[in-house]
Write a protein that holds these residues in place. Structure first.
Motif, mmCIF file in Angstrom:
data_model
loop_
_atom_site.group_PDB
_atom_site.id
_atom_site.type_symbol
_atom_site.label_atom_id
_atom_site.label_comp_id
_atom_site.label_asym_id
_atom_site.label_seq_id
_atom_site.Cartn_x
_atom_site.Cartn_y
_atom_site.Cartn_z
ATOM 1 N N ALA A 38 0.757 -0.974 0.309
ATOM 2 C CA ALA A 38 0.291 -0.092 -0.078
ATOM 3 C C ALA A 38 0.807 0.932 0.090
ATOM 4 N N ALA A 39 0.956 1.977 -0.871
ATOM 5 C CA ALA A 39 1.044 3.430 -0.820
ATOM 6 C C ALA A 39 0.510 4.578 -0.442
ATOM 7 N N LEU A 40 0.678 5.300 0.928
ATOM 8 C CA LEU A 40 -0.401 6.506 1.399
ATOM 9 C C LEU A 40 0.656 7.567 0.574
ATOM 10 N N LEU A 83 3.707 -0.314 8.064
ATOM 11 C CA LEU A 83 5.130 0.051 7.599
ATOM 12 C C LEU A 83 5.736 -0.161 7.050
ATOM 13 N N VAL A 84 5.675 -0.017 6.044
ATOM 14 C CA VAL A 84 7.499 -0.336 5.585
ATOM 15 C C VAL A 84 9.054 1.054 5.450
ATOM 16 N N LYS A 85 8.498 1.255 4.887
ATOM 17 C CA LYS A 85 9.039 2.924 4.299
ATOM 18 C C LYS A 85 8.212 4.399 4.315
ATOM 19 N N TYR A 112 11.027 0.392 13.385
ATOM 20 C CA TYR A 112 11.223 1.647 12.984
ATOM 21 C C TYR A 112 10.972 1.147 10.942
ATOM 22 N N PRO A 113 10.351 1.612 10.705
ATOM 23 C CA PRO A 113 9.592 1.819 8.949
ATOM 24 C C PRO A 113 11.366 2.500 8.536
ATOM 25 N N ALA A 114 11.563 2.272 7.648
ATOM 26 C CA ALA A 114 13.248 2.708 6.922
ATOM 27 C C ALA A 114 12.994 3.791 6.522
ATOM 28 N N PRO A 115 13.695 4.836 7.257
ATOM 29 C CA PRO A 115 13.200 6.707 6.647
ATOM 30 C C PRO A 115 14.261 6.962 5.862
ATOM 31 N N SER A 116 13.456 7.899 5.040
ATOM 32 C CA SER A 116 14.390 8.897 4.311
ATOM 33 C C SER A 116 14.192 10.301 4.100
ATOM 34 N N ALA A 117 14.780 11.336 4.655
ATOM 35 C CA ALA A 117 14.557 12.430 4.638
ATOM 36 C C ALA A 117 15.410 13.413 4.093
ATOM 37 N N GLU A 130 5.686 16.923 5.805
ATOM 38 C CA GLU A 130 5.014 15.906 5.228
ATOM 39 C C GLU A 130 5.524 14.641 5.040
ATOM 40 N N VAL A 131 4.955 14.055 5.151
ATOM 41 C CA VAL A 131 5.532 11.780 5.061
ATOM 42 C C VAL A 131 4.846 11.370 3.993
ATOM 43 N N GLU A 132 4.813 10.212 3.744
ATOM 44 C CA GLU A 132 4.481 9.579 2.204
ATOM 45 C C GLU A 132 4.737 8.621 3.193
ATOM 46 N N CYS A 133 4.167 7.605 2.971
ATOM 47 C CA CYS A 133 4.855 5.983 2.980
ATOM 48 C C CYS A 133 4.613 4.678 2.870
ATOM 49 N N MET A 134 4.928 3.423 2.205
ATOM 50 C CA MET A 134 4.911 2.234 2.064
ATOM 51 C C MET A 134 4.500 1.350 2.396
ATOM 52 N N ALA A 135 2.890 -0.074 2.768
ATOM 53 C CA ALA A 135 3.212 -0.792 4.043
ATOM 54 C C ALA A 135 2.948 -1.875 3.194
ATOM 55 N N VAL A 136 3.260 -2.734 3.498
ATOM 56 C CA VAL A 136 3.257 -3.843 2.712
ATOM 57 C C VAL A 136 1.929 -4.911 4.264
ATOM 58 N N ALA A 137 1.131 -5.502 3.760
ATOM 59 C CA ALA A 137 0.324 -6.136 4.341
ATOM 60 C C ALA A 137 0.131 -7.713 3.813
ATOM 61 N N ASP A 138 0.222 -8.891 5.664
ATOM 62 C CA ASP A 138 0.159 -10.052 4.441
ATOM 63 C C ASP A 138 -1.584 -9.793 3.900
ATOM 64 N N VAL A 139 -1.442 -11.008 3.111
ATOM 65 C CA VAL A 139 -3.161 -11.391 2.375
ATOM 66 C C VAL A 139 -3.029 -13.222 2.604
ATOM 67 N N PRO A 140 -3.733 -13.677 2.794
ATOM 68 C CA PRO A 140 -4.067 -15.174 3.506
ATOM 69 C C PRO A 140 -4.042 -15.507 1.793
ATOM 70 N N ALA A 141 -3.405 -16.524 1.775
ATOM 71 C CA ALA A 141 -3.331 -17.640 0.797
ATOM 72 C C ALA A 141 -4.845 -17.810 -0.548
ATOM 73 N N GLY A 142 -5.216 -17.379 -1.665
ATOM 74 C CA GLY A 142 -5.694 -16.727 -2.285
ATOM 75 C C GLY A 142 -6.742 -16.124 -1.625
ATOM 76 N N GLY A 143 -6.305 -14.949 -1.402
ATOM 77 C CA GLY A 143 -6.918 -13.848 -1.227
ATOM 78 C C GLY A 143 -6.496 -13.038 -1.622
#
Length: 143
Positions: A38-40, A83-85, A112-117, A130-143
């Motif tokens: 997910a990109a915010l 959040l990963v970044k 902490y997520p990996a930061p860049s500034a 201003e902060v923008e972020c990347m997230a990773v969400a686990d999704v069940p297999a087949g979902g």
């Protein structure tokens, strides 16, 4: 299927458009490990009811910025741990220590997520951060 969410946040309020003028865009973005990304879009510390930047400088803007990010994630069933970044844009890099003190309080110690500034001019509404972020969400297999 696996999807990623590009979150427009409240861009409509920032640029004076009617609510919903910039709906969330959903685009496929699976990986090979059963996760979705997910990109915010960049978030700033503004009052959604007035469309105005909160007053009080960097620290007064940072907490609502992070609260906005947290609310956007929670609205999609995710937490801050997803959040990963995060990319941080500051009107003045000298504000990094003050920003970082608030930022780190939103995460479990050592997770902490990996930061860049970078130093940026012309942030929306004259924001200091201003902060923008990347997230990773686990999704069940087949979902």
């Amino acid at each position: 299927g696996k999807i990623a969410i590009l979150v427009a946040g409240r861009l409509d309020a920032i640029i004076g458009q009617p609510p919903g003028a910039f709906p969330d865009a959903v685009t496929p973005w699976p990986d090979d490990h059963g996760s979705a990304h997910a990109a915010l879009s960049g978030q700033i510390g503004f009052d959604a009811s007035t469309g105005k930047l909160l007053e009080g400088g960097l620290e007064a803007e940072t907490r609502p910025t992070m609260d906005n990010i947290k609310a956007l994630l929670e609205g999609r069933g995710l937490g801050m741990a997803a959040l990963v970044k995060c990319t941080v844009m500051l009107a003045d890099m000298a504000d990094w220590p003050a920003f970082n003190a608030v930022y780190r309080s939103y995460f479990a110690h050592g997770r902490y997520p990996a930061p860049s500034a970078f130093d940026a001019t012309g942030l929306g509404l004259g924001a200091r951060v201003e902060v923008e972020c990347m997230a990773v969400a686990d999704v069940p297999a087949g979902g």
